[in-house]
Structures are given as C-alpha cells and as structure tokens.
Scaffold this active site. Structure first.
Site, PDB file in Angstrom:
ATOM      1  N   SER A   1     -10.233 -26.547  37.598  1.00 16.19           N
ATOM      2  CA  SER A   1     -11.365 -25.621  37.569  1.00 16.19           C
ATOM      3  C   SER A   1     -11.320 -24.991  36.185  1.00 16.19           C
ATOM      4  O   SER A   1     -10.312 -24.388  35.807  1.00 16.19           O
ATOM      5  CB  SER A   1     -11.210 -24.561  38.653  1.00 16.19           C
ATOM      6  OG  SER A   1     -12.185 -23.551  38.500  1.00 16.19           O
ATOM      7  N   SER A   2     -12.385 -25.122  35.422  1.00 18.30           N
ATOM      8  CA  SER A   2     -12.394 -24.692  34.017  1.00 18.30           C
ATOM      9  C   SER A   2     -12.179 -23.190  33.869  1.00 18.30           C
ATOM     10  O   SER A   2     -12.497 -22.402  34.760  1.00 18.30           O
ATOM     11  CB  SER A   2     -13.711 -25.078  33.354  1.00 18.30           C
ATOM     12  OG  SER A   2     -13.842 -26.473  33.289  1.00 18.30           O
ATOM     13  N   GLN A   3     -11.678 -22.824  32.706  1.00 14.94           N
ATOM     14  CA  GLN A   3     -11.446 -21.428  32.354  1.00 14.94           C
ATOM     15  C   GLN A   3     -12.785 -20.683  32.340  1.00 14.94           C
ATOM     16  O   GLN A   3     -13.745 -21.124  31.696  1.00 14.94           O
ATOM     17  CB  GLN A   3     -10.798 -21.399  30.970  1.00 14.94           C
ATOM     18  CG  GLN A   3     -10.437 -20.048  30.464  1.00 14.94           C
ATOM     19  CD  GLN A   3      -9.608 -20.162  29.192  1.00 14.94           C
ATOM     20  OE1 GLN A   3      -8.971 -21.173  28.927  1.00 14.94           O
ATOM     21  NE2 GLN A   3      -9.622 -19.109  28.402  1.00 14.94           N
TER      22      GLN A   3
ATOM     23  N   ARG B   1     -15.715 -17.768  41.613  1.00 11.76           N
ATOM     24  CA  ARG B   1     -14.841 -18.929  41.427  1.00 11.76           C
ATOM     25  C   ARG B   1     -13.924 -19.157  42.633  1.00 11.76           C
ATOM     26  O   ARG B   1     -13.637 -20.301  42.990  1.00 11.76           O
ATOM     27  CB  ARG B   1     -14.016 -18.699  40.163  1.00 11.76           C
ATOM     28  CG  ARG B   1     -13.147 -19.860  39.733  1.00 11.76           C
ATOM     29  CD  ARG B   1     -12.284 -19.419  38.563  1.00 11.76           C
ATOM     30  NE  ARG B   1     -11.655 -20.515  37.877  1.00 11.76           N
ATOM     31  CZ  ARG B   1     -10.600 -20.371  37.089  1.00 11.76           C
ATOM     32  NH1 ARG B   1     -10.082 -19.172  36.875  1.00 11.76           N
ATOM     33  NH2 ARG B   1     -10.071 -21.404  36.482  1.00 11.76           N
TER      34      ARG B   1
END
Length: 193
Positions: A47-49, A21
């Site tokens: 930015s998604s979990q 990530r």
C-alpha cells in the site's frame, strides 16, 4: 488579497480522508495506517506511502466526471480515492495483475458503495486497458523500466498520466501539439510487471 489553498484541505486531502487507508489494509496492518510509509500487503505488493499518493494525485489533477485508469490498483485504496475525486458522473477502472489482490481490492472497493468504480484483473502481458476515446487520467502505482508507449497511447485528448519510471516520477501530458513529459522527484515503487 489572494486566497492560498491549504494543502490539508484541497480536493485530494478531502478524498483521502473520505477513503481511509485502514479500510484497505489487512487487519494486522491497520494499526499502522496513519504512518507515512508503504505498508506490505502480500506477494511483494504494498500500500503506497500516503504522501506519495497525495503528491501523485495533485499532479494528476483529477476532475469530477473524468474517466480514470488506475494501473496497479492493489488493495483498492487509490481506486477509491480516484472514485471520490471523479464522483458518480465519472468512471474509474482499477487493474491489478495479482489475481488474489485484484479480488480482495475489488471487494474492498465494493464495500465503499461507489458503483462508478471497479477493479478487474489485469490481462497478463498487457498494460492498462483500451477505452474508446482514451482515458482522461491514468495513475500508475508501480515503477516501469522505461515509459510504456502502450499506456501513453491510452491517454485521451488533454489526458494526463502519473507514472514512476525507475525511481523518477513522470507526468505525461497529451496536448494538441503531441505529448510532453516532465519529472517530479524520486520515489520507490514495486516494479511494473
């Protein structure tokens, strides 16, 4: 004795480790990459979990060689994970509405050297992208107010789509008998525009 799959060593976990990530975050956000929470990018995008991404991808069941559409590609992180899952015999198209984010995400993805995946700017006022024969899988990383028929129609035979509708995750499956929808927990996403 049956073998129980370790969730930390399935295809999704391996793909996420292969596409860290941090490489898809602005420099000042990289120290927080390992935190299991959404991280801001810009213009209200995130930015998604990571645990949410993993849950969505496990339900999506992406296979090598699949053709996948990534709606709301953002920084390119989910597009890269999908590309890792489909491998060079597959195809991944990420679409992102924000032009600055689309360009940055495309550059991030290009740096990963996966020529079978790309990110393009989404067409304003249009959801997804038509593909002859439809998409095998569609991942939507933004919340719709209702299930968009336009995206359901872009699913190919035996296609699957993960999409948050309001706060509930929906799995849409196209079968020979039509389309089935099931729900899989509550999440928070930026709105699908």
């Amino acid at each position: 004795m049956s073998h129980v799959q370790d969730p930390d060593d399935d295809a999704v976990a391996r793909a996420m480790r292969a596409q860290p990530r941090a490489r898809f975050l602005p420099r000042r956000r990289r120290p927080f990459a390992a935190q299991d929470r959404p991280l801001p990018l810009w213009h209200g995008q995130t930015s998604s979990q990571p645990s949410t991404v993993a849950a969505m991808l496990r339900l999506l069941q992406v296979n090598p060689g699949a053709a996948v559409l990534d709606v709301g590609a953002g920084s390119g992180w989910t597009t890269a994970i999908l590309a890792q899952l489909v491998g060079p015999t597959g195809e991944v198209l990420g679409v992102e509405l924000d032009p600055e984010l689309a360009a940055w995400g495309a550059a991030n993805l290009y740096a990963r050297g996966m020529g079978w995946a790309r990110i393009e700017r989404a067409v304003p006022g249009s959801l997804g992208r038509e593909r002859a024969g439809g998409w095998d899988r569609i991942l939507v990383s933004a919340a719709a107010t209702e299930l968009p028929a336009a995206l359901v129609e872009q699913l190919g035979p035996s296609g699957r789509m993960m999409i948050p509708v309001r706060t509930t995750m929906h799995l849409v499956e196209r079968t020979a008998d039509g389309v089935t929808v099931s729900t899989h927990g509550s999440y928070s996403f930026v709105p699908l525009r």
